[in-house]
Design a protein around this motif. Sequence first.
Motif, mmCIF file in Angstrom:
data_model
loop_
_atom_site.group_PDB
_atom_site.id
_atom_site.type_symbol
_atom_site.label_atom_id
_atom_site.label_comp_id
_atom_site.label_asym_id
_atom_site.label_seq_id
_atom_site.Cartn_x
_atom_site.Cartn_y
_atom_site.Cartn_z
ATOM 1 N N LEU A 86 -32.950 18.352 -48.428
ATOM 2 C CA LEU A 86 -33.345 17.330 -47.442
ATOM 3 C C LEU A 86 -33.877 16.061 -48.116
ATOM 4 O O LEU A 86 -34.529 16.141 -49.159
ATOM 5 C CB LEU A 86 -34.447 17.872 -46.515
ATOM 6 N N GLY A 87 -33.617 14.916 -47.497
ATOM 7 C CA GLY A 87 -34.282 13.660 -47.867
ATOM 8 C C GLY A 87 -35.340 13.418 -46.800
ATOM 9 O O GLY A 87 -35.023 13.492 -45.606
ATOM 10 N N VAL A 88 -36.568 13.156 -47.194
ATOM 11 C CA VAL A 88 -37.656 13.090 -46.207
ATOM 12 C C VAL A 88 -38.411 11.761 -46.307
ATOM 13 O O VAL A 88 -38.805 11.346 -47.402
ATOM 14 C CB VAL A 88 -38.640 14.279 -46.399
ATOM 15 N N THR A 89 -38.610 11.129 -45.153
ATOM 16 C CA THR A 89 -39.475 9.943 -45.052
ATOM 17 C C THR A 89 -40.749 10.350 -44.327
ATOM 18 O O THR A 89 -40.687 10.928 -43.239
ATOM 19 C CB THR A 89 -38.760 8.822 -44.257
ATOM 20 N N LEU A 90 -41.895 10.086 -44.957
ATOM 21 C CA LEU A 90 -43.188 10.383 -44.336
ATOM 22 C C LEU A 90 -43.692 9.072 -43.734
ATOM 23 O O LEU A 90 -44.003 8.127 -44.464
ATOM 24 C CB LEU A 90 -44.171 10.907 -45.393
ATOM 25 N N LEU A 91 -43.728 9.000 -42.409
ATOM 26 C CA LEU A 91 -44.099 7.764 -41.713
ATOM 27 C C LEU A 91 -45.540 7.893 -41.241
ATOM 28 O O LEU A 91 -45.864 8.800 -40.447
ATOM 29 C CB LEU A 91 -43.150 7.596 -40.523
ATOM 30 N N GLU A 92 -46.399 7.020 -41.744
ATOM 31 C CA GLU A 92 -47.828 7.160 -41.442
ATOM 32 C C GLU A 92 -48.484 5.777 -41.479
ATOM 33 O O GLU A 92 -48.428 5.098 -42.501
ATOM 34 C CB GLU A 92 -48.464 8.114 -42.482
ATOM 35 N N PRO A 93 -49.108 5.349 -40.374
ATOM 36 C CA PRO A 93 -49.660 3.989 -40.350
ATOM 37 C C PRO A 93 -51.002 3.811 -41.066
ATOM 38 O O PRO A 93 -51.323 2.708 -41.488
ATOM 39 C CB PRO A 93 -49.822 3.691 -38.852
ATOM 40 N N LEU A 94 -51.796 4.864 -41.187
ATOM 41 C CA LEU A 94 -53.157 4.673 -41.715
ATOM 42 C C LEU A 94 -53.184 4.619 -43.244
ATOM 43 O O LEU A 94 -52.605 5.493 -43.911
ATOM 44 C CB LEU A 94 -54.090 5.777 -41.218
ATOM 45 N N LEU A 95 -53.885 3.629 -43.776
ATOM 46 C CA LEU A 95 -53.897 3.359 -45.223
ATOM 47 C C LEU A 95 -54.315 4.577 -46.042
ATOM 48 O O LEU A 95 -53.623 4.975 -46.978
ATOM 49 C CB LEU A 95 -54.842 2.176 -45.507
ATOM 50 N N ARG A 96 -55.453 5.180 -45.690
ATOM 51 C CA ARG A 96 -55.982 6.294 -46.480
ATOM 52 C C ARG A 96 -55.001 7.466 -46.519
ATOM 53 O O ARG A 96 -54.805 8.106 -47.546
ATOM 54 C CB ARG A 96 -57.296 6.733 -45.826
ATOM 55 N N ARG A 97 -54.383 7.718 -45.368
ATOM 56 C CA ARG A 97 -53.410 8.826 -45.283
ATOM 57 C C ARG A 97 -52.162 8.487 -46.096
ATOM 58 O O ARG A 97 -51.633 9.341 -46.815
ATOM 59 C CB ARG A 97 -53.063 9.102 -43.826
ATOM 60 N N ALA A 98 -51.694 7.248 -45.985
ATOM 61 C CA ALA A 98 -50.501 6.843 -46.743
ATOM 62 C C ALA A 98 -50.791 6.920 -48.249
ATOM 63 O O ALA A 98 -49.928 7.338 -49.039
ATOM 64 C CB ALA A 98 -50.070 5.434 -46.335
ATOM 65 N N GLU A 99 -52.018 6.585 -48.644
ATOM 66 C CA GLU A 99 -52.387 6.680 -50.073
ATOM 67 C C GLU A 99 -52.387 8.130 -50.542
ATOM 68 O O GLU A 99 -51.928 8.446 -51.632
ATOM 69 C CB GLU A 99 -53.770 6.052 -50.306
ATOM 70 N N PHE A 100 -52.911 9.013 -49.705
ATOM 71 C CA PHE A 100 -52.909 10.446 -50.041
ATOM 72 C C PHE A 100 -51.463 10.929 -50.199
ATOM 73 O O PHE A 100 -51.139 11.676 -51.139
ATOM 74 C CB PHE A 100 -53.620 11.246 -48.941
ATOM 75 N N LEU A 101 -50.591 10.500 -49.294
ATOM 76 C CA LEU A 101 -49.185 10.936 -49.341
ATOM 77 C C LEU A 101 -48.499 10.441 -50.619
ATOM 78 O O LEU A 101 -47.767 11.188 -51.267
ATOM 79 C CB LEU A 101 -48.435 10.437 -48.101
ATOM 80 N N GLU A 102 -48.755 9.187 -50.989
ATOM 81 C CA GLU A 102 -48.166 8.625 -52.228
ATOM 82 C C GLU A 102 -48.607 9.457 -53.434
ATOM 83 O O GLU A 102 -47.789 9.779 -54.304
ATOM 84 C CB GLU A 102 -48.625 7.171 -52.449
ATOM 85 N N LEU A 103 -49.870 9.804 -53.437
ATOM 86 C CA LEU A 103 -50.432 10.593 -54.534
ATOM 87 C C LEU A 103 -49.783 11.978 -54.582
ATOM 88 O O LEU A 103 -49.395 12.477 -55.646
ATOM 89 C CB LEU A 103 -51.937 10.731 -54.253
ATOM 90 N N ALA A 104 -49.627 12.593 -53.409
ATOM 91 C CA ALA A 104 -49.041 13.940 -53.338
ATOM 92 C C ALA A 104 -47.594 13.910 -53.843
ATOM 93 O O ALA A 104 -47.199 14.757 -54.657
ATOM 94 C CB ALA A 104 -49.107 14.460 -51.905
#
Length: 204
Positions: A86-104
């Motif tokens: 699968l190719g997956v896009t994680l769509l998330e508007p909140l900065l802190r959550r998006a930063e956590f996702l980038e890190l993960a």
Amino acid sequence: MEAEPAEATAVFGDRIESTRQYVDMLSSRGIEWGLLGPREAGRLWSRHVLNSAAAGGVMPEGAHVVDVGSGAGLPGVPLALARPDLGVTLLEPLLRRAEFLELAIDELGLEERVRVVRARAEDHEDVYDVVTARAVGALSKLVPWCEPLLDDGGEMLLLKGASAPEELAKAEKLLRRLRLSADVLSVRADPRSEPTTVVRLRRA
Ligand SMILES: C[S@@+](CC[C@H](N)C(=O)[O-])C[C@H]1O[C@@H](n2cnc3c(N)ncnc32)[C@H](O)[C@@H]1O
């Protein structure tokens, strides 16, 4: 912390080490950063990770998937770990959550197949084979956000609890207006896992 269930290796195959790393991230930084409540640490595998991966069983081979309102990466990260096609896009508007996702994504080495987009669903313009979401809102709110993200022939696979039939009944007019047909599926990551309810919506 909850012990790793026996079926986890069967579900995640050679991505099991990365999955353990993700569970560790959720139980440490995920809770410290306020993305999950402290009580969730005791049920990360069953309630969050395997529950999310279960939806992969009904996703087409090689699909491009968007996880709307991904939060700490649920269901998108377990889906990407369980299904390496699968190719997956994680769509998330909140900065802190998006930063956590980038890190993960960086720490788990998933950057070739998984991307993070910091935006609200209503403002996102790409289209996908599968639109998924978990715990973002009732169908009557969620479907108008998700429907424009569907490519031709695509489907919404929305993870829901026991309220699914009630929510579908409330959204009946909306679904008719958008010409969407609905099924309620019960899926498991593995025969030993708890079932997950998935509402599947397709253009009629
Ligand atoms: C309760 S959390 C659920 C997070 C994750 N899906 C889970 O199952 O743990 C809801 C998430 O939806 C996101 N969200 C809220 N409004 C949104 C919108 N309009 N478009 C995309 N995401 C949204 C929030 O920022 C939040 O991360």
